[in-house]
Design a protein around this motif. Sequence first.
Motif, PDB file in Angstrom:
ATOM      1  N   ARG A   5      31.896  41.585  50.408  1.00  0.00           N
ATOM      2  CA  ARG A   5      32.270  41.919  49.094  1.00  0.00           C
ATOM      3  C   ARG A   5      32.738  41.097  48.153  1.00  0.00           C
ATOM      4  O   ARG A   5      32.341  40.885  46.868  1.00  0.00           O
ATOM      5  CB  ARG A   5      33.606  43.239  49.065  1.00  0.00           C
ATOM      6  CG  ARG A   5      33.788  43.758  47.842  1.00  0.00           C
ATOM      7  CD  ARG A   5      35.118  44.721  48.102  1.00  0.00           C
ATOM      8  NE  ARG A   5      35.787  44.998  46.839  1.00  0.00           N
ATOM      9  CZ  ARG A   5      36.662  45.500  46.668  1.00  0.00           C
ATOM     10  NH1 ARG A   5      37.468  45.656  48.017  1.00  0.00           N
ATOM     11  NH2 ARG A   5      37.081  45.942  45.635  1.00  0.00           N
ATOM     12  N   GLU A   6      33.744  39.940  48.626  1.00  0.00           N
ATOM     13  CA  GLU A   6      34.195  38.929  47.753  1.00  0.00           C
ATOM     14  C   GLU A   6      33.079  38.069  47.632  1.00  0.00           C
ATOM     15  O   GLU A   6      32.830  37.496  46.559  1.00  0.00           O
ATOM     16  CB  GLU A   6      35.107  38.281  48.558  1.00  0.00           C
ATOM     17  CG  GLU A   6      36.352  38.952  48.871  1.00  0.00           C
ATOM     18  CD  GLU A   6      37.332  38.201  49.688  1.00  0.00           C
ATOM     19  OE1 GLU A   6      37.143  36.959  50.051  1.00  0.00           O
ATOM     20  OE2 GLU A   6      38.609  38.992  49.918  1.00  0.00           O
ATOM     21  N   LEU A   9      30.875  39.597  44.493  1.00  0.00           N
ATOM     22  CA  LEU A   9      31.656  39.678  43.364  1.00  0.00           C
ATOM     23  C   LEU A   9      31.611  38.207  42.765  1.00  0.00           C
ATOM     24  O   LEU A   9      32.002  38.068  41.552  1.00  0.00           O
ATOM     25  CB  LEU A   9      33.070  40.221  43.579  1.00  0.00           C
ATOM     26  CG  LEU A   9      33.153  41.594  43.917  1.00  0.00           C
ATOM     27  CD1 LEU A   9      34.540  42.021  44.218  1.00  0.00           C
ATOM     28  CD2 LEU A   9      32.504  42.394  42.785  1.00  0.00           C
ATOM     29  N   ASP A  36      33.568  48.906  52.560  1.00  0.00           N
ATOM     30  CA  ASP A  36      35.028  48.823  52.730  1.00  0.00           C
ATOM     31  C   ASP A  36      35.657  50.066  51.926  1.00  0.00           C
ATOM     32  O   ASP A  36      35.027  50.624  50.744  1.00  0.00           O
ATOM     33  CB  ASP A  36      35.229  47.503  51.682  1.00  0.00           C
ATOM     34  CG  ASP A  36      35.191  46.219  52.366  1.00  0.00           C
ATOM     35  OD1 ASP A  36      34.913  46.299  53.674  1.00  0.00           O
ATOM     36  OD2 ASP A  36      34.735  45.368  51.529  1.00  0.00           O
ATOM     37  N   VAL A  38      38.078  51.653  49.298  1.00  0.00           N
ATOM     38  CA  VAL A  38      38.875  51.086  48.417  1.00  0.00           C
ATOM     39  C   VAL A  38      39.455  52.351  47.697  1.00  0.00           C
ATOM     40  O   VAL A  38      39.245  53.444  48.008  1.00  0.00           O
ATOM     41  CB  VAL A  38      37.734  50.580  47.311  1.00  0.00           C
ATOM     42  CG1 VAL A  38      37.198  49.034  47.903  1.00  0.00           C
ATOM     43  CG2 VAL A  38      36.762  51.203  46.868  1.00  0.00           C
ATOM     44  N   ASP A  78      35.105  48.101  35.781  1.00  0.00           N
ATOM     45  CA  ASP A  78      35.855  46.852  36.296  1.00  0.00           C
ATOM     46  C   ASP A  78      35.261  45.962  37.301  1.00  0.00           C
ATOM     47  O   ASP A  78      34.022  46.399  38.038  1.00  0.00           O
ATOM     48  CB  ASP A  78      36.933  47.987  37.188  1.00  0.00           C
ATOM     49  CG  ASP A  78      37.871  47.102  37.870  1.00  0.00           C
ATOM     50  OD1 ASP A  78      38.930  46.830  37.312  1.00  0.00           O
ATOM     51  OD2 ASP A  78      37.739  46.520  39.003  1.00  0.00           O
ATOM     52  N   ASP A  79      35.740  44.613  36.934  1.00  0.00           N
ATOM     53  CA  ASP A  79      34.971  43.720  37.964  1.00  0.00           C
ATOM     54  C   ASP A  79      34.908  43.756  39.367  1.00  0.00           C
ATOM     55  O   ASP A  79      34.487  43.134  40.295  1.00  0.00           O
ATOM     56  CB  ASP A  79      35.431  42.457  37.597  1.00  0.00           C
ATOM     57  CG  ASP A  79      36.929  42.021  37.683  1.00  0.00           C
ATOM     58  OD1 ASP A  79      37.639  42.770  38.280  1.00  0.00           O
ATOM     59  OD2 ASP A  79      37.113  41.061  37.103  1.00  0.00           O
ATOM     60  N   GLU A  80      36.062  44.827  40.071  1.00  0.00           N
ATOM     61  CA  GLU A  80      36.112  45.121  41.198  1.00  0.00           C
ATOM     62  C   GLU A  80      34.835  46.098  41.679  1.00  0.00           C
ATOM     63  O   GLU A  80      34.836  46.645  43.028  1.00  0.00           O
ATOM     64  CB  GLU A  80      37.545  45.407  41.852  1.00  0.00           C
ATOM     65  CG  GLU A  80      38.410  44.626  41.672  1.00  0.00           C
ATOM     66  CD  GLU A  80      38.348  43.589  42.722  1.00  0.00           C
ATOM     67  OE1 GLU A  80      38.057  43.605  43.797  1.00  0.00           O
ATOM     68  OE2 GLU A  80      38.436  42.388  42.410  1.00  0.00           O
ATOM     69  N   THR A  82      34.989  49.366  41.123  1.00  0.00           N
ATOM     70  CA  THR A  82      35.449  50.508  41.798  1.00  0.00           C
ATOM     71  C   THR A  82      36.062  51.644  40.518  1.00  0.00           C
ATOM     72  O   THR A  82      36.184  52.715  41.036  1.00  0.00           O
ATOM     73  CB  THR A  82      36.724  50.217  42.463  1.00  0.00           C
ATOM     74  OG1 THR A  82      37.618  49.737  41.819  1.00  0.00           O
ATOM     75  CG2 THR A  82      36.188  49.440  43.845  1.00  0.00           C
ATOM     76  N   SER A 142      35.239  36.794  36.721  1.00  0.00           N
ATOM     77  CA  SER A 142      35.956  37.872  37.436  1.00  0.00           C
ATOM     78  C   SER A 142      37.085  37.605  38.386  1.00  0.00           C
ATOM     79  O   SER A 142      37.323  36.309  38.750  1.00  0.00           O
ATOM     80  CB  SER A 142      35.073  38.953  38.047  1.00  0.00           C
ATOM     81  OG  SER A 142      34.136  38.170  39.062  1.00  0.00           O
TER      82      SER A 142
END
Length: 142
Positions: A5-6, A9, A36, A38, A78-80, A82, A142
């Motif tokens: 995920r990291e 992103l 994951d 979230v 959102d830059d996550e 979610t 981000s």
Amino acid sequence: MSNPREEFLAGERPEDVALFLADSYVSDDRLEKFGDRVDEGILIVVDGESGRSAFQAATGTGAMEFAKSAMSNEGHIDDELTDGECPAAGDGADHAVEFIFAFAEEQNEEVGGIYADGDVVHAYAQCTCGTAYSDRWNASES
């Protein structure tokens, strides 16, 4: 970084796609083994082909067809990956993200614009009101 995920992103996984599926849209505990947990859902990062197939299976829509339909309607995601802000918000209806499909594109100085500044994340969201919308940003921001 060893977290998919990291890495996604950060723009370091251009061959992969990310899928966010809200709990309110799909409730299948088996999805947790693929991604994951979230807030409000599951975020999955997988290779592009598997991701497009998973998106089709979860939503009943082809990933690239969905992206094309959302592309002309800009909103904020959102830059996550979610959450988002539906461009139709403010009409009195409830607005919440049902799902997000995203991919990263490597820096391309020849194209110019934000592509010259670094890797770009393209994200496409579906709102509970039926509106599909898109956003994009430099992964380094981000």
